[in-house]
Design an enzyme around this catalytic site. Structure first.
Site, PDB file in Angstrom:
ATOM      1  N   ASP A  12       0.828  -1.211   0.000  1.00  0.00           N
ATOM      2  CA  ASP A  12       0.000   0.000   0.000  1.00  0.00           C
ATOM      3  C   ASP A  12       0.863   1.261   0.000  1.00  0.00           C
ATOM      4  OD1 ASP A  12      -2.424   1.350  -0.011  1.00  0.00           O
ATOM      5  OD2 ASP A  12      -2.527   1.438   2.185  1.00  0.00           O
ATOM      6  N   HIS A  29       2.272   3.885  -8.982  1.00  0.00           N
ATOM      7  CA  HIS A  29       2.072   2.455  -9.273  1.00  0.00           C
ATOM      8  C   HIS A  29       3.246   1.898 -10.078  1.00  0.00           C
ATOM      9  CE1 HIS A  29      -1.808   2.343  -7.465  1.00  0.00           C
ATOM     10  NE2 HIS A  29      -2.366   3.166  -8.330  1.00  0.00           N
ATOM     11  N   LEU A 122       9.864 -21.159  -5.651  1.00  0.00           N
ATOM     12  CA  LEU A 122       9.075 -20.128  -4.958  1.00  0.00           C
ATOM     13  C   LEU A 122       7.710 -20.035  -5.618  1.00  0.00           C
ATOM     14  CD1 LEU A 122       8.585 -17.528  -3.222  1.00  0.00           C
ATOM     15  CD2 LEU A 122       9.760 -16.233  -5.008  1.00  0.00           C
TER      16      LEU A 122
HETATM   17  C1  IPE Z   1      -5.376  -2.615  -0.080  1.00  0.00           C
HETATM   18  O1  IPE Z   1      -5.090  -1.288  -0.239  1.00  0.00           O
HETATM   19  C2  IPE Z   1      -5.385  -3.287  -1.429  1.00  0.00           C
HETATM   20  C3  IPE Z   1      -4.094  -3.458  -2.063  1.00  0.00           C
HETATM   21  C4  IPE Z   1      -2.931  -3.135  -1.575  1.00  0.00           C
HETATM   22  C5  IPE Z   1      -4.150  -4.063  -3.346  1.00  0.00           C
HETATM   23  P1  IPE Z   1      -6.201  -0.176  -0.352  1.00  0.00           P
HETATM   24  O2  IPE Z   1      -5.516   1.116  -0.512  1.00  0.00           O
HETATM   25  O3  IPE Z   1      -7.209  -0.550  -1.381  1.00  0.00           O
HETATM   26  O4  IPE Z   1      -6.911  -0.273   1.083  1.00  0.00           O
HETATM   27  P2  IPE Z   1      -7.843   0.769   1.818  1.00  0.00           P
HETATM   28  O5  IPE Z   1      -8.985   1.095   0.886  1.00  0.00           O
HETATM   29  O6  IPE Z   1      -7.024   1.959   2.123  1.00  0.00           O
HETATM   30  O7  IPE Z   1      -8.294   0.066   3.066  1.00  0.00           O
HETATM   31  C1  IPE Z   2      -1.305   0.463  -3.995  1.00  0.00           C
HETATM   32  O1  IPE Z   2      -1.430   1.544  -3.187  1.00  0.00           O
HETATM   33  C2  IPE Z   2      -2.337  -0.563  -3.794  1.00  0.00           C
HETATM   34  C3  IPE Z   2      -3.235  -0.790  -4.935  1.00  0.00           C
HETATM   35  C4  IPE Z   2      -4.530  -0.805  -4.783  1.00  0.00           C
HETATM   36  C5  IPE Z   2      -2.675  -1.099  -6.235  1.00  0.00           C
HETATM   37  P1  IPE Z   2      -2.603   2.602  -3.282  1.00  0.00           P
HETATM   38  O2  IPE Z   2      -2.952   2.868  -4.701  1.00  0.00           O
HETATM   39  O3  IPE Z   2      -3.735   2.192  -2.410  1.00  0.00           O
HETATM   40  O4  IPE Z   2      -1.878   3.868  -2.687  1.00  0.00           O
HETATM   41  P2  IPE Z   2      -2.468   4.886  -1.629  1.00  0.00           P
HETATM   42  O5  IPE Z   2      -2.819   4.090  -0.409  1.00  0.00           O
HETATM   43  O6  IPE Z   2      -3.658   5.526  -2.255  1.00  0.00           O
HETATM   44  O7  IPE Z   2      -1.340   5.817  -1.389  1.00  0.00           O
HETATM   45 MG    MG Z   3      -4.113   2.485  -0.419  1.00  0.00          MG
END
Ligand code: IPE
Ligand code: IPE
Ligand code: MG
Length: 224
Positions: A12, A29, A122
């Site tokens: 995240d 990303h 893996l």
């Molecule tokens: C969780 O992250 C999903 C992934 C990392 C793919 P999100 O950014 O979607 O989670 P929330 O919405 O902040 O809980």
């Molecule tokens: C990557 O982080 C997780 C995915 C859903 C691909 P985010 O896109 O949720 O990044 P933040 O949390 O908004 O910074």
């Molecule tokens: Mg996020």
């Protein structure tokens, strides 16, 4: 010292990283993919057998179309360019979640799974269109269809993660302390590490710090 068989990661913080760099969420990303490559390499090096990466949740469809499309185009490019290399490194690639993407990506995912299905070094589980609640419902429906008893081992065997031991370690980067519908069943006894750094800033050193901390943790599983 605890052995490490399975590490799961909620990657995240990409969007915030892109904005922090005065660029776009999508830029974050793209950079996040570099962390994925670093962590795969380090996981191989450490001889860990299973790595589960949360890449797209069932709730992430609620994001703007341009971001959703960009994420899938990144994945498409990555797999098209790298699957042969992953295969040569004896990595097995498995998707957790229902494959409901465009036809080209569905085919590429199926191809990648098939190509690497006998690899044993893996296993990388990519959680894609993944939601833990729907995974559990799906498992229970399977049991009903097969007229099997609803018990712990039957549910475990009907989750997308069948044949994968439960994670020893869960890491969530990006300074949020929540599970966001990830592996709710499988994480029952995992050690959880919440990491302040955003995913694109997460590196081998941060990863190794967590692995080392884990090794020294006393795990009880209800005993003393
Ligand atoms: C969780 O992250 C999903 C992934 C990392 C793919 P999100 O950014 O979607 O989670 P929330 O919405 O902040 O809980
Ligand atoms: C990557 O982080 C997780 C995915 C859903 C691909 P985010 O896109 O949720 O990044 P933040 O949390 O908004 O910074
Ligand atoms: Mg996020």
């Amino acid at each position: 010292m605890n052995p490490i068989k399975h590490v799961a990661i909620i990657m995240d913080g990409n969007g915030r990283w892109g904005i922090k760099k005065r660029k776009s969420r999508n830029f974050g990303h793209k950079q996040g993919l570099k962390s994925v490559e670093k962590i795969i390499k380090e996981t191989l090096k450490k001889k860990i057998r299973f790595l589960t990466l949360y890449a797209f949740s069932t709730e992430n469809w609620k994001r703007p179309k341009n971001e959703v499309n960009y994420l899938f185009s990144l994945l498409d490019n990555f797999l098209s360019n790298k699957i042969k290399e992953l295969h040569s490194q004896k990595i097995k690639f498995v998707v957790l979640g229902k494959k409901k993407f465009n036809k080209k990506l569905n085919n590429l995912l199926n191809y990648s799974e098939k190509l690497t299905s006998n690899n044993k070094k893996l296993q990388i589980n990519l959680a894609l269109n993944y939601g833990s609640k729907s995974e559990i419902i799906n498992a229970i429906n399977n049991l009903k269809k097969k007229k099997l008893q609803i018990n712990e081992s039957n549910i475990t065997r009907n989750l997308y993660t069948k044949n994968t031991p439960d994670p020893d370690i869960l890491i969530r980067t990006g300074d949020r302390k929540r599970l966001s519908n990830f592996l709710l069943w499988q994480l029952a006894y995992s050690e959880i590490f919440f990491e302040k750094k955003l995913w694109p800033d997460f590196n081998e050193k941060d990863y190794n710090n967590i692995l080392n901390k884990f090794k020294k943790t006393k795990r009880n599983f209800g005993k003393i």
